[in-house]
Each structure stands twice: as C-alpha cells, then as structure tokens.
Design a protein around this motif. Structure first.
Motif, PDB file in Angstrom:
ATOM      1  N   VAL A  99     -19.976  20.927  14.195  1.00 24.06           N
ATOM      2  CA  VAL A  99     -19.370  20.575  13.281  1.00 24.06           C
ATOM      3  C   VAL A  99     -19.456  18.949  13.388  1.00 24.06           C
ATOM      4  O   VAL A  99     -18.905  18.575  13.920  1.00 24.06           O
ATOM      5  N   ARG A 100     -19.879  18.102  12.086  1.00 23.33           N
ATOM      6  CA  ARG A 100     -19.720  17.050  12.321  1.00 23.33           C
ATOM      7  C   ARG A 100     -18.788  16.241  11.123  1.00 23.33           C
ATOM      8  O   ARG A 100     -18.909  16.726  10.043  1.00 23.33           O
ATOM      9  N   LEU A 101     -18.554  15.167  11.191  1.00 21.68           N
ATOM     10  CA  LEU A 101     -17.778  14.179  10.627  1.00 21.68           C
ATOM     11  C   LEU A 101     -18.150  13.046  10.104  1.00 21.68           C
ATOM     12  O   LEU A 101     -19.488  12.726  10.455  1.00 21.68           O
ATOM     13  N   ALA A 118     -28.449   9.539   4.136  1.00 24.32           N
ATOM     14  CA  ALA A 118     -27.714  10.602   3.771  1.00 24.32           C
ATOM     15  C   ALA A 118     -27.364  11.487   5.556  1.00 24.32           C
ATOM     16  O   ALA A 118     -28.672  11.769   6.028  1.00 24.32           O
ATOM     17  N   ALA A 119     -25.683  12.050   5.315  1.00 25.52           N
ATOM     18  CA  ALA A 119     -26.163  12.871   6.249  1.00 25.52           C
ATOM     19  C   ALA A 119     -26.420  14.482   6.116  1.00 25.52           C
ATOM     20  O   ALA A 119     -26.857  14.446   5.461  1.00 25.52           O
ATOM     21  N   VAL A 130     -23.205   8.960  -1.265  1.00 27.83           N
ATOM     22  CA  VAL A 130     -23.869   9.192   0.469  1.00 27.83           C
ATOM     23  C   VAL A 130     -22.333   8.308   1.324  1.00 27.83           C
ATOM     24  O   VAL A 130     -21.837   8.266   1.100  1.00 27.83           O
ATOM     25  N   ARG A 131     -23.084   9.934   2.407  1.00 30.17           N
ATOM     26  CA  ARG A 131     -21.835   9.947   3.023  1.00 30.17           C
ATOM     27  C   ARG A 131     -22.905   9.171   4.731  1.00 30.17           C
ATOM     28  O   ARG A 131     -24.284   9.748   4.959  1.00 30.17           O
ATOM     29  N   ALA A 132     -21.960   9.365   5.383  1.00 25.73           N
ATOM     30  CA  ALA A 132     -22.994   8.429   7.389  1.00 25.73           C
ATOM     31  C   ALA A 132     -22.274   9.700   8.042  1.00 25.73           C
ATOM     32  O   ALA A 132     -20.829   9.595   8.132  1.00 25.73           O
ATOM     33  N   ARG A 133     -22.715   9.519   9.022  1.00 27.72           N
ATOM     34  CA  ARG A 133     -22.262  10.799  10.039  1.00 27.72           C
ATOM     35  C   ARG A 133     -21.559   9.659  10.707  1.00 27.72           C
ATOM     36  O   ARG A 133     -21.648   8.744  12.022  1.00 27.72           O
TER      37      ARG A 133
END
Length: 172
Positions: A99-101, A118-119, A130-133
């Motif tokens: 799992v990655r947050l 993007a993650a 847009v998501r960043a890990r």
C-alpha cells in the motif's frame, strides 16, 4: 393500756391491704416494663433488618457498578487492541510497498508549473485529479500520528464511559 383486738385487726388489715396494693402495683409495673422491653426489642429488630437490607442494596449496587466498569474496560481494551492490530497491519503493508499513501494535489497548482507525476495505481480515482505518492518514511510518521490519535480517542471514550457509569450514583 390495752390495745383492743379490733384496732390491731384493723391495723393488720390496713397493712395487709397496703402490702397487697403494693404487690399489685409492682406486678402491674413489671408487666408494663416487660411490654415496653418487648416493644423496644421489636423496634430494634426492625431497625437492624432495615439497616441490613439497605446495606445489602448498597453492596448490590456496588457489585453491579463494578461489573459494568469491568465490562466497559474489556470493551475499550478490545477496541485499543483492534486499533493497534489494524495500525500494525497498515505499517506492514506500507513497509512491503503493498500500500502507498498519496495525497490529492490542487489541479490549478499542477497546471501552473508544479508538475508532479500521477501516482501509480490511480485507476479507481477521478482521472482529472492528480495525486502524489508520499515518501514511505513520511507515511510511517503519519500512521504513527494517527495511531496516537486513535489511542487518545479510545482512552477518552473509556473515561467518558467511566464517568457515565458513576454519574447515576452521585445523582441519587
């Protein structure tokens, strides 16, 4: 001087009557005292029974309260254990990259030059976002913070349950 027998007889009769009256009075007072002693004993017995009943009721209330508090303590301990277990699983999953947050980024910020990739695995997320890990170390710190918060909330709930359990005792 001779005392006539009649006078002696009257005096003896008067003395006998006085002694008899005194004995009757003594008997009557003795009976009254015995009755009063019996009534006092009955009253004392009733008071003792009432006090014993009240004491038993208080002991029963105390036992019930102790049982409720023990059940509440078990419930909160179980909740704390479950939260700890869930946090441990999440930490393990973060450590094994299972799992990655990630965090949502403001699309306007990204458009103005703050390009972030993007993650991976965002297939279930709105494609316009847009998501960043997060770095795994930061993710671990966030999990530790939430773990502390969860423990605090569970402890607060336990305290509130304890106060609620005691409150009726003080209101009576």
């Amino acid at each position: 001087m001779s005392i006539p027998w009649r006078v002696i007889g009257v005096v003896l009769l008067a003395v006998g009557a006085a002694v008899l009256a005194w004995q009757l009075q003594d008997w009557r007072y003795g009976r009254q005292l015995a009755e009063q002693a019996r009534l006092n004993a009955e009253t004392l017995n009733q008071l003792t029974q009432t006090a014993s009943t009240a004491q038993q009721a208080e002991q029963d209330k105390r036992l019930t309260l102790e049982q409720r508090l023990a059940a509440s303590e078990q419930t909160h301990y179980r909740a704390l254990s479950d939260a700890q277990r869930d946090q441990d699983r999440l930490r393990d999953r973060l450590a094994t990259a299972d799992v990655r947050l990630s965090v949502l980024l403001d699309a306007g910020e990204v458009a103005h030059g703050g390009a972030m990739p993007a993650a991976a695995g965002t297939s279930g997320v709105d494609p316009a976002t847009v998501r960043a890990r997060l770095d795994p170390a930061h993710a671990q710190r966030i999990i530790a913070i939430t773990d502390t918060g969860d423990r605090g909330l569970i402890a607060l709930q336990a305290c509130q349950a304890y106060v609620r359990a005691l409150a009726p005792e003080h209101l009576e």
